[in-house]
Motif scaffolding. Sequence first.
Motif, PDB file in Angstrom:
ATOM      1  N   ARG A  53       0.758  -1.202  -0.036  1.00 20.09           N
ATOM      2  CA  ARG A  53      -0.097   0.096  -0.086  1.00 20.09           C
ATOM      3  C   ARG A  53       0.817   1.397  -0.107  1.00 20.09           C
ATOM      4  O   ARG A  53       0.588   2.042  -0.653  1.00 20.09           O
ATOM      5  CB  ARG A  53      -1.052  -0.066   1.128  1.00 20.09           C
ATOM      6  CG  ARG A  53      -2.108  -1.192   0.921  1.00 20.09           C
ATOM      7  CD  ARG A  53      -3.086  -1.070   2.273  1.00 20.09           C
ATOM      8  NE  ARG A  53      -2.536  -1.078   3.443  1.00 20.09           N
ATOM      9  CZ  ARG A  53      -2.618  -2.624   3.958  1.00 20.09           C
ATOM     10  NH1 ARG A  53      -3.060  -3.356   3.265  1.00 20.09           N
ATOM     11  NH2 ARG A  53      -2.248  -2.387   5.326  1.00 20.09           N
ATOM     12  N   ARG A  54       2.025   1.055   0.849  1.00 15.19           N
ATOM     13  CA  ARG A  54       2.989   2.420   0.818  1.00 15.19           C
ATOM     14  C   ARG A  54       3.414   2.567  -0.546  1.00 15.19           C
ATOM     15  O   ARG A  54       3.751   3.697  -1.155  1.00 15.19           O
ATOM     16  CB  ARG A  54       4.090   2.022   1.821  1.00 15.19           C
ATOM     17  CG  ARG A  54       3.686   2.176   3.249  1.00 15.19           C
ATOM     18  CD  ARG A  54       4.372   1.967   4.241  1.00 15.19           C
ATOM     19  NE  ARG A  54       5.521   2.817   3.929  1.00 15.19           N
ATOM     20  CZ  ARG A  54       7.026   2.452   4.612  1.00 15.19           C
ATOM     21  NH1 ARG A  54       6.848   1.373   5.539  1.00 15.19           N
ATOM     22  NH2 ARG A  54       8.057   3.224   4.355  1.00 15.19           N
ATOM     23  N   LYS A  56       2.230   1.776  -3.548  1.00 12.42           N
ATOM     24  CA  LYS A  56       1.370   2.249  -4.343  1.00 12.42           C
ATOM     25  C   LYS A  56       0.989   3.801  -4.045  1.00 12.42           C
ATOM     26  O   LYS A  56       0.672   4.370  -5.194  1.00 12.42           O
ATOM     27  CB  LYS A  56      -0.195   1.594  -3.992  1.00 12.42           C
ATOM     28  CG  LYS A  56      -1.327   1.738  -5.073  1.00 12.42           C
ATOM     29  CD  LYS A  56      -0.892   1.582  -6.383  1.00 12.42           C
ATOM     30  CE  LYS A  56      -2.106   2.058  -7.394  1.00 12.42           C
ATOM     31  NZ  LYS A  56      -1.858   1.809  -8.881  1.00 12.42           N
ATOM     32  N   SER A  57       1.206   4.163  -3.013  1.00  7.05           N
ATOM     33  CA  SER A  57       0.880   5.604  -2.788  1.00  7.05           C
ATOM     34  C   SER A  57       2.134   6.435  -3.136  1.00  7.05           C
ATOM     35  O   SER A  57       2.134   7.650  -2.691  1.00  7.05           O
ATOM     36  CB  SER A  57       0.458   5.793  -1.163  1.00  7.05           C
ATOM     37  OG  SER A  57       1.728   5.522  -0.469  1.00  7.05           O
ATOM     38  N   MET A 253      -2.555  -3.741  -8.881  1.00  6.12           N
ATOM     39  CA  MET A 253      -1.972  -2.492  -8.298  1.00  6.12           C
ATOM     40  C   MET A 253      -1.524  -1.756  -9.321  1.00  6.12           C
ATOM     41  O   MET A 253      -0.939  -0.659  -9.167  1.00  6.12           O
ATOM     42  CB  MET A 253      -1.308  -2.565  -7.002  1.00  6.12           C
ATOM     43  CG  MET A 253      -2.066  -3.031  -5.917  1.00  6.12           C
ATOM     44  SD  MET A 253      -1.026  -3.300  -4.172  1.00  6.12           S
ATOM     45  CE  MET A 253      -0.586  -1.815  -3.837  1.00  6.12           C
TER      46      MET A 253
END
Length: 325
Positions: A53-54, A56-57, A253
């Motif tokens: 998630r990090r 992807k951000s 992703m």
Amino acid sequence: MQRVIRSPLALLTLGLITTLAVWLWGMNGMAILERWAADGQRDTQNAMAGLLRRLKSGDGAALFALLGFCFAYGFFHAAGPGHGKVLIGGYGLGRRVPLGRLAGLALASSLAQAATAVALVYGGVFVLDWSRERLVATAEAWLAPLSYVLIGMVGLWLLLRGLRKLWTQRASPAGQESGEHAPSHAAHNHDHDNSHAHHHADAACASCGHKHGPTFEEAAEVRSLRDALVLIGAVAVRPCTGALFLLILTWRMGIDAIGIAGAFVMGLGTASITVLVAVLSVTARESTLAQIASGPATLRAMSLIEIAAGLLVVLVAAQLVSSAI
């Protein structure tokens, strides 16, 4: 007389390996190890999800941490009960294969497992349009049992090969190991002494030039691409579930390259255990042989070790197949 080697280091190594085996299979050590490995896989998988998630951000610093946890996941995955260790360990015990070559096979099989995961995910997604559930179900319901069957066949091959060699040794005239073949040598006008017979099992006869059996060095030099491909394929046909999840998540992703790199790093983590198993199996075999008289006794011991290793692989593979179907 036959020469017997007594090495303190060999005895110590054999004792440590025996103690480990007793703890694993006689004192519930396998169950403890399995729980520890499962907990480690769960924790690292949770950490990997957060790091994805990090990434992807846009947090590029999370990449190296993710790869580190991928390696850890592969380590924990291999530390628990698994088919790759059984095959590499059984082959290392049963065949007189050099340590470097067996370690290379262990590394190759782990990386090939990662390659299978990549091929399954991207082949299933782009060619067959499979869902995540279908991909995982295929790996668990079809590829896992197939891998276990292939491993069982390798074990059966080791078992039959050892039995055949032992039968050949028992069927050959006892005199061939003790000098009773001297009359046939007399036809060559050879003058044998009593010490001549003691070299027949290991090398060429100094008097007649005949070879009465392969040397240990020659046995170790036997190379078979077929054996290597069978070993690697039997392990690689069943991809790691953790690698499948990572590849599917990173594909969704849009960070495919990271997922592929992570899958191969998982393979390196798995290899850290399988290479260790290769070292232990070769050490156990050589330590056992070092305590036995050289010559015919060692050749018989090598056949018996191969039989035992093949039987162990067959039994473990049968247990894995029964639990998978």
